[in-house]
Design a protein around this motif. Structure first.
Motif, PDB file in Angstrom:
ATOM      1  N   ILE A 164      14.919 -24.900 -20.903  1.00 53.34           N
ATOM      2  CA  ILE A 164      16.382 -24.861 -20.830  1.00 53.34           C
ATOM      3  C   ILE A 164      16.877 -26.243 -20.394  1.00 53.34           C
ATOM      4  O   ILE A 164      16.416 -26.795 -19.389  1.00 53.34           O
ATOM      5  CB  ILE A 164      16.844 -23.787 -19.832  1.00 53.34           C
ATOM      6  CG1 ILE A 164      16.456 -22.385 -20.340  1.00 53.34           C
ATOM      7  CG2 ILE A 164      18.348 -23.874 -19.593  1.00 53.34           C
ATOM      8  CD1 ILE A 164      16.673 -21.281 -19.322  1.00 53.34           C
TER       9      ILE A 164
ATOM     10  N   PRO B  90      20.227 -28.151 -19.324  1.00 55.33           N
ATOM     11  CA  PRO B  90      21.637 -27.961 -18.967  1.00 55.33           C
ATOM     12  C   PRO B  90      22.523 -29.043 -19.565  1.00 55.33           C
ATOM     13  O   PRO B  90      22.105 -30.192 -19.723  1.00 55.33           O
ATOM     14  CB  PRO B  90      21.625 -28.046 -17.437  1.00 55.33           C
ATOM     15  CG  PRO B  90      20.452 -28.923 -17.131  1.00 55.33           C
ATOM     16  CD  PRO B  90      19.420 -28.604 -18.172  1.00 55.33           C
ATOM     17  N   LYS B  91      23.756 -28.682 -19.899  1.00 51.48           N
ATOM     18  CA  LYS B  91      24.715 -29.655 -20.431  1.00 51.48           C
ATOM     19  C   LYS B  91      25.450 -30.299 -19.261  1.00 51.48           C
ATOM     20  O   LYS B  91      26.510 -29.849 -18.838  1.00 51.48           O
ATOM     21  CB  LYS B  91      25.687 -28.963 -21.383  1.00 51.48           C
ATOM     22  CG  LYS B  91      25.013 -28.415 -22.637  1.00 51.48           C
ATOM     23  CD  LYS B  91      26.004 -27.725 -23.557  1.00 51.48           C
ATOM     24  CE  LYS B  91      25.308 -27.199 -24.809  1.00 51.48           C
ATOM     25  NZ  LYS B  91      26.256 -26.507 -25.719  1.00 51.48           N
ATOM     26  N   LEU B  92      24.835 -31.336 -18.718  1.00 52.71           N
ATOM     27  CA  LEU B  92      25.378 -32.013 -17.547  1.00 52.71           C
ATOM     28  C   LEU B  92      25.638 -33.484 -17.850  1.00 52.71           C
ATOM     29  O   LEU B  92      24.943 -34.089 -18.685  1.00 52.71           O
ATOM     30  CB  LEU B  92      24.408 -31.902 -16.365  1.00 52.71           C
ATOM     31  CG  LEU B  92      24.108 -30.496 -15.827  1.00 52.71           C
ATOM     32  CD1 LEU B  92      23.020 -30.579 -14.765  1.00 52.71           C
ATOM     33  CD2 LEU B  92      25.360 -29.868 -15.250  1.00 52.71           C
TER      34      LEU B  92
ATOM     35  N   ILE C 201      22.724 -36.304 -18.512  1.00 54.19           N
ATOM     36  CA  ILE C 201      21.465 -35.635 -18.859  1.00 54.19           C
ATOM     37  C   ILE C 201      20.608 -36.468 -19.815  1.00 54.19           C
ATOM     38  O   ILE C 201      19.382 -36.323 -19.856  1.00 54.19           O
ATOM     39  CB  ILE C 201      21.750 -34.235 -19.464  1.00 54.19           C
ATOM     40  CG1 ILE C 201      20.457 -33.408 -19.595  1.00 54.19           C
ATOM     41  CG2 ILE C 201      22.423 -34.359 -20.817  1.00 54.19           C
ATOM     42  CD1 ILE C 201      19.888 -32.959 -18.299  1.00 54.19           C
TER      43      ILE C 201
ATOM     44  N   SER D 151      18.871 -23.848  -7.425  1.00 53.16           N
ATOM     45  CA  SER D 151      20.126 -23.200  -7.072  1.00 53.16           C
ATOM     46  C   SER D 151      19.905 -21.932  -6.257  1.00 53.16           C
ATOM     47  O   SER D 151      20.805 -21.489  -5.534  1.00 53.16           O
ATOM     48  CB  SER D 151      20.926 -22.870  -8.337  1.00 53.16           C
ATOM     49  OG  SER D 151      20.171 -22.065  -9.211  1.00 53.16           O
TER      50      SER D 151
ATOM     51  N   THR E 194      22.993 -26.583  -6.597  1.00 55.30           N
ATOM     52  CA  THR E 194      23.028 -26.662  -8.053  1.00 55.30           C
ATOM     53  C   THR E 194      23.330 -28.088  -8.488  1.00 55.30           C
ATOM     54  O   THR E 194      24.248 -28.729  -7.962  1.00 55.30           O
ATOM     55  CB  THR E 194      24.105 -25.713  -8.619  1.00 55.30           C
ATOM     56  OG1 THR E 194      23.818 -24.380  -8.200  1.00 55.30           O
ATOM     57  CG2 THR E 194      24.133 -25.767 -10.138  1.00 55.30           C
TER      58      THR E 194
ATOM     59  N   GLU F  58      24.928 -30.967 -10.366  1.00 58.21           N
ATOM     60  CA  GLU F  58      26.218 -31.129 -11.037  1.00 58.21           C
ATOM     61  C   GLU F  58      26.200 -32.256 -12.059  1.00 58.21           C
ATOM     62  O   GLU F  58      26.831 -32.169 -13.106  1.00 58.21           O
ATOM     63  CB  GLU F  58      27.316 -31.394 -10.008  1.00 58.21           C
ATOM     64  CG  GLU F  58      27.606 -30.198  -9.102  1.00 58.21           C
ATOM     65  CD  GLU F  58      28.813 -30.434  -8.228  1.00 58.21           C
ATOM     66  OE1 GLU F  58      29.006 -31.573  -7.752  1.00 58.21           O
ATOM     67  OE2 GLU F  58      29.582 -29.475  -8.012  1.00 58.21           O
TER      68      GLU F  58
ATOM     69  N   ILE G 296      13.762 -25.868 -15.256  1.00 55.88           N
ATOM     70  CA  ILE G 296      14.765 -24.846 -14.965  1.00 55.88           C
ATOM     71  C   ILE G 296      14.383 -23.479 -15.518  1.00 55.88           C
ATOM     72  O   ILE G 296      14.802 -22.449 -15.006  1.00 55.88           O
ATOM     73  CB  ILE G 296      16.135 -25.302 -15.529  1.00 55.88           C
ATOM     74  CG1 ILE G 296      16.562 -26.605 -14.838  1.00 55.88           C
ATOM     75  CG2 ILE G 296      17.202 -24.240 -15.329  1.00 55.88           C
ATOM     76  CD1 ILE G 296      17.784 -27.250 -15.448  1.00 55.88           C
TER      77      ILE G 296
END
Length: 454
Positions: A116, A118-120, A123, A178, A211, A213, A241
């Motif tokens: 996975i 994440p759309k951060l 990234i 998290s 978490t 950010e 993750i």
């Protein structure tokens, strides 16, 4: 019989080898988008940590070995489309960009899973890496040579194993998750508290209940991880993750769980005729709850892949389901679990009780007699065992396999009290600790006094 196989890691390799042996007349064609097959991803931390010196040992098959079985293995070939009605698939050679169509009689989908991502913000900065396959592991090793402050995001098995490996190689390590504790899907607090204490004693910084950010960097390379509660300087970041199944090819054609995991019956058949699935791409029958669940484990994958071959022509051997049994070694602690934790049982709405003992695993008159911490979870009304966890400085993890069998056979905690186990002072006590935890759980009126041993 033309058999097409998409993907060749744990489940794929098992399905291919067994199909070739059972049906030597079959035409088997494998489509694998990577440049290697059968990589044991569970050994990445051992490879990164230097325990495994020769990575060749992390592969248990090769295109050459499959060719000896008459298998056509097409490496660096990606399947781009599957039509289960016409029984065709389209593929692309990733090197030559040549495309083609293949018609099959039976299709085996062992496409596995992918981390996975994440759309951060940030990234895509350099030195933010994934940990899944052989190429990932080589990149991690190379990048880690030039990094001192390493952050791992995700405190599951892979994340915890990696922070240990990095710390043992002299790195400054931070573990972020998290959730408010590590390994929360596998173990209850009585175990995770001790493991967290061990990690911290070895100098690993735990940033739990935080978490991520965003990521910040300079000159295109990450140098800081920003969370909801703090910021951590980092030369290298590894994302652990979790995983999601690779099943886009069958979307809208086969039944799936909400997360995309293919639903298969006891014979590894999907809802599409002549389409089978195994491994991390699909759900599996979870015995503790009786429901389908997504439990990506190599052990599940090889069993399912083997059963695909056995059931390819007609339903022959049903899968017995899984307990999600797993184990891990962190520093001096040997840890294993099976089935539900007390926390996850409550989340499933089961009315459970738990019993826990901590005792010397063998007589105290022996030169050493390390303690074992064992917890068993069972349904309050039926007293059926639904889970267990174990931790000890001596390797007693095979005992969790025993309880896995108990769960699979729907045994009660009362029956566990009186199962026949051998006694020998080198290995255990007259009452094996598995018996002892069962005895501890007996209703007060029925508890037996332990006999005096001469």
């Amino acid at each position: 019989m033309k058999v097409a196989v998409i993907g060749c890691t744990h489940a794929g390799t098992a399905a291919i080898v067994n199909t070739a042996k059972l049906y030597p007349e079959a035409e088997i064609t494998v489509f694998e988008r990577n440049d290697n097959i059968s990589f044991l991803s569970c050994g990445i931390a051992l490879y990164v940590g230097g325990v495994v010196k020769d990575p060749a040992g992390l592969f248990y098959s090769s295109p050459e070995q499959l060719a000896e079985l008459g298998v056509d293995t097409r490496m660096r070939h990606e399947v781009t489309e599957v039509d289960t009605n016409s029984k065709t698939l389209k593929y692309c050679n990733l090197i030559t960009e040549e495309t083609g169509t293949y018609t099959y009689d039976k299709l085996i989908v062992t496409t596995g899973s992918w981390p996975i991502i994440p759309k951060l913000e940030g990234i895509k900065l350099d030195n933010i890496l994934l940990s899944k396959n052989y190429n990932h592991s080589n990149t991690i090793i190379e990048k880690a040579k030039h990094a001192q402050k390493i952050t791992v995001v995700g405190a599951g098995y892979i994340g915890v194993e990696l922070v240990e490996a990095f710390q043992m190689n002299g790195k400054e390590v931070t573990l972020i998750d998290s959730a408010d504790r590590i390994l929360n899907k596998y173990l209850d607090t009585e175990f995770t508290d001790r493991i967290e204490d061990s990690l911290q004693k070895h100098g690993i910084k735990l940033a739990l209940g935080e978490t991520v950010e965003r990521f910040e960097g300079a000159e295109g390379r990450v140098n800081k991880v920003i969370t909801t509660k703090g910021e951590y300087e980092s030369d290298l970041v590894i994302l652990c993750i979790g995983f999601r199944p690779n099943t886009e090819l069958l979307k809208g054609q086969a039944d799936m769980l909400p997360n995309g995991a293919l639903i298969v019956n006891d014979y590894m058949e999907t809802s599409c005729p002549d389409v089978f699935a195994a491994g991390d791409s699909c759900a599996i029958h979870y015995n503790p709850t009786g429901k389908s669940a997504y439990i990506p484990l190599a052990t599940n994958a090889v069993r399912m892949g083997t059963l695909v071959a056995r059931n390819l022509v007609k339903p022959t051997i049903p899968y017995m389901g899984t307990q999600g049994t797993s184990g891990i070694k962190i520093y001096e602690d040997n840890i294993a679990g099976t089935g539900l934790t007390e926390t996850s049982a409550a989340d499933e709405g089961l009315n459970v009780e738990a019993v826990m003992i901590e005792d010397s695993y063998r007589p105290e008159f022996m030169p050493t007699a390390e303690k074992v911490l064992l917890k068993v979870i069972y349904e309050k009304e039926s007293r059926r065992i639904v889970g267990a966890q174990l931790m000890s400085a001596v390797d007693l993890t095979q005992s969790i396999n025993t309880i896995s069998v108990c769960i699979q056979n729907r045994m009660t905690v009362d029956q566990l009290a009186f199962v026949d186990f051998f006694f020998q002072p080198h290995y255990n006590k007259p009452w094996n600790f598995l018996n002892s935890v069962g005895l501890q759980a007996l209703p007060a009126a029925a508890k037996q006094q332990e006999p005096v041993m001469a």
